[in-house]
Design an enzyme around this catalytic site. Structure first.
Site, PDB file in Angstrom:
ATOM      1  CD  GLU A 253      -3.129  -0.717   0.712  1.00 32.72           C
ATOM      2  OE1 GLU A 253      -3.194   0.293  -0.024  1.00 32.72           O
ATOM      3  OE2 GLU A 253      -4.070  -1.494   0.897  1.00 32.72           O
ATOM      4  CD  GLU A 385       2.321  10.154  -0.889  1.00 32.44           C
ATOM      5  OE1 GLU A 385       3.414   9.598  -0.656  1.00 32.44           O
ATOM      6  OE2 GLU A 385       1.228   9.630  -0.643  1.00 32.44           O
TER       7      GLU A 385
END
Ligand code: NAD
Length: 481
Positions: A253, A385
């Site tokens: 993840e 990000e």
């Protein structure tokens, strides 16, 4: 640490400080596990898997998970205060996604599924090779074995519990490696397991360490069958490379760069009134939408509504209920975020709100809630990000263009669509390549809901039936009818 059922110190008594990101002071010390501590934990997990009934005794597992749930609830308030202190988690969020929500479902749902999971399925008799032998074929699901669970610092208790629940319910043993910035919640869970449950020694081991390389012991060990990792894409890539040496299963993840798409028939004022929610928890949420895509002919109006939302946003001390944004986790993150803000300005973005380190907060790794306009999707701030409190407003020229921009990312974790027409929103949702999507503000999250990413956002799904299956192996057996 918890190794083989015992609460132990690290090799040589080594410890490190756990820093409160709000006060910059030490909350106390935690065991600094070494590579040999980690190897001991792996050996204990291997032994517990191979030589106890944990993998096969579903009644034992159900009882133990009930005990774990009760133990966690008995220290719920301590966990809450600890998350505010070591993570800088806004206390309001501990009543939801940081703690109370996972405490309700993360262990209990997989525990319930022990009785409902399809452990075995018959394919029926067949003469598959045409040799005239009718064969009954049955598929069995079995636990993977030893799972190395590696968690990040942003939602540490939630991510730990959503790993432990399915890993244990499916009959695996594990070694948990918490993030160096947030070890206390994990060592507390380890102590609760040791003191308040019958979980056999070695089934769960908890090894904190300041040194990321100690996590690598898990990824390279031939005695570990699988790595379940949540964290950055860069680390995920390294883990996959390391796991290749033993053909280890990996569940990853990773990061995200999600887009919130506002179509031209969406009620702009209503949708953007909460735009500053992009800064919730300092933007330290992987599925948070940090790119806002609005129709070009409504761009200025959209930026104005967002600005008002940012002006009303409350942040600061995470123990104050109204503050939905606390500090960033550490100074490195704080400086990295400011560097990305600088790059945005250099590449032509306009700072509408914030953009720096707040002057009024003397202590703590705070960053101002920040709104950038005139962002184009090729800028670093739109591609990387940030994991910080920022929203970038990008113009789109209709549904096709919005889909193109949303998908123009190496990530594919989440996002959202707003439209006055549900069918139109769902049609756009079909075309966006991400693992989860919120339509008109819907909340998709849950222990029963598969969560994960496309592209560089990861491999596999956590939670839901898919999130149980990843912790199983598939065995096919056949016998003549
Ligand atoms: P990180 O990748 O730096 O660290 C995560 C964990 O991996 C830590 O426990 C760390 O000690 C360990 N680690 C680091 N190097 C390792 C190695 N070589 N081998 C084994 N373990 C190693 O991530 P972070 O900065 O702690 O967390 C933030 C990141 O996590 C963000 O990118 C965010 O998007 C991501 N994240 C993703 C999800 C998701 O579900 N997709 C959820 C939360 C966070």
């Amino acid at each position: 640490m918890l190794i083989d059922g015992k609460l132990v110190e690290a090799e040589g008594g080594s410890v490190f400080d756990n820093i409160n990101p709000t006060t910059e002071e030490s909350l106390g010390q935690v065991a600094n596990g070494s590579a040999s501590d980690m190897a001991n934990a792996v050996a204990a997990a291997r032994n517990a898997f191979d030589n106890t009934s944990w993998a096969t005794d579903t009644e034992l597992r159900k009882r133990c998970l009930d005990q774990l749930q009760a133990a966690l609830e008995s220290e719920q308030e301590e966990l809450r205060q600890e998350l505010v202190a070591e993570v800088g988690a806004p206390i309001a969020l501990t009543y939801g996604p940081h703690l109370d929500a996972p405490l309700k479902h993360a262990i209990t749902w997989p525990r319930e599924m022990i009785d409902k999971f399809e452990w075995s399925r018959s394919l029926g008799p067949a003469d598959a090779l045409g040799w005239g032998m009718q064969t009954e074929r049955v598929v069995w699901k079995e636990p993977k074995g030893v799972v190395g669970a590696i968690v990040p610092w942003n939602f540490p208790a939630e991510l730990t519990l959503t790993k432990l629940g399915p890993i244990l319910a499916m009959g695996n043993t594990c070694v948990l490696k918490p993030a160096p910035d947030t070890p206390f919640n994990a060592t507390r869970i380890g102590r609760l397991i040791a003191e308040k449950t019958e979980i056999p020694p070695g089934v769960v081991n908890v090894v904190p360490s300041r040194d990321h390389a100690v996590g690598e012991v898990l990824t390279r060990s031939p005695d570990v069958d699988m790595i379940a990792f949540t964290g950055s894409t860069a680390t995920g890539r390294r883990i996959m490379e390391a796991a290749a040496s033993t053909i280890k299963d990996v569940f990853l993840e990773l990061g995200g760069k999600s887009a919130l798409v506002v179509l031209d028939d969406a009620p702009l004022e209503e949708v953007l009134a909460t735009a500053a929610m992009a800064c919730i928890h300092g933007g330290q949420a992987c599925a948070q939408a940090s790119r806002l895509l609005v129709p070009r002919n409504k761009y200025d109006e959209a930026v104005e509504i967002c600005k008002t939302s940012f002006e009303n946003w409350k942040y600061g001390d995470p123990s104050v209920f109204e503050n939905m944004q606390g500090p960033q986790i550490n100074q490195t993150q704080q400086q990295r975020i400011i560097g990305l803000f600088d790059s945005a300005r250099e590449q032509g973005a306009t700072t509408v709100f914030g953009g720096g380190i707040p002057a009024h907060l003397e202590k703590g790794f705070f960053v101002e809630p920040t709104l950038f306009a005139n962002v184009t999707n090729d800028m670093r701030i739109a591609q990387e990000e940030v994991f910080g409190p920022v929203l970038c407003v990008i113009a789109h020229d209709g549904d096709d263009d919005a889909v193109r921009i949303a998908n123009d990312s190496t990530y594919g974790l989440s996002g959202g669509i707003h439209s006055g027409d549900l069918d139109r929103a769902l049609a756009v949702a079909r075309r966006i390549r991400t693992g989860t999507l919120s339509v008109n503000g819907g909340i998709w999250y849950g222990a029963d809901a598969p969560f994960g990413g496309y592209k560089s956002s990861g491999i596999g799904r956590q939670c839901g039936i898919e999130g149980l299956e990843i912790f199983t192996e598939t065995k096919l057996v056949g016998w003549p009818v």
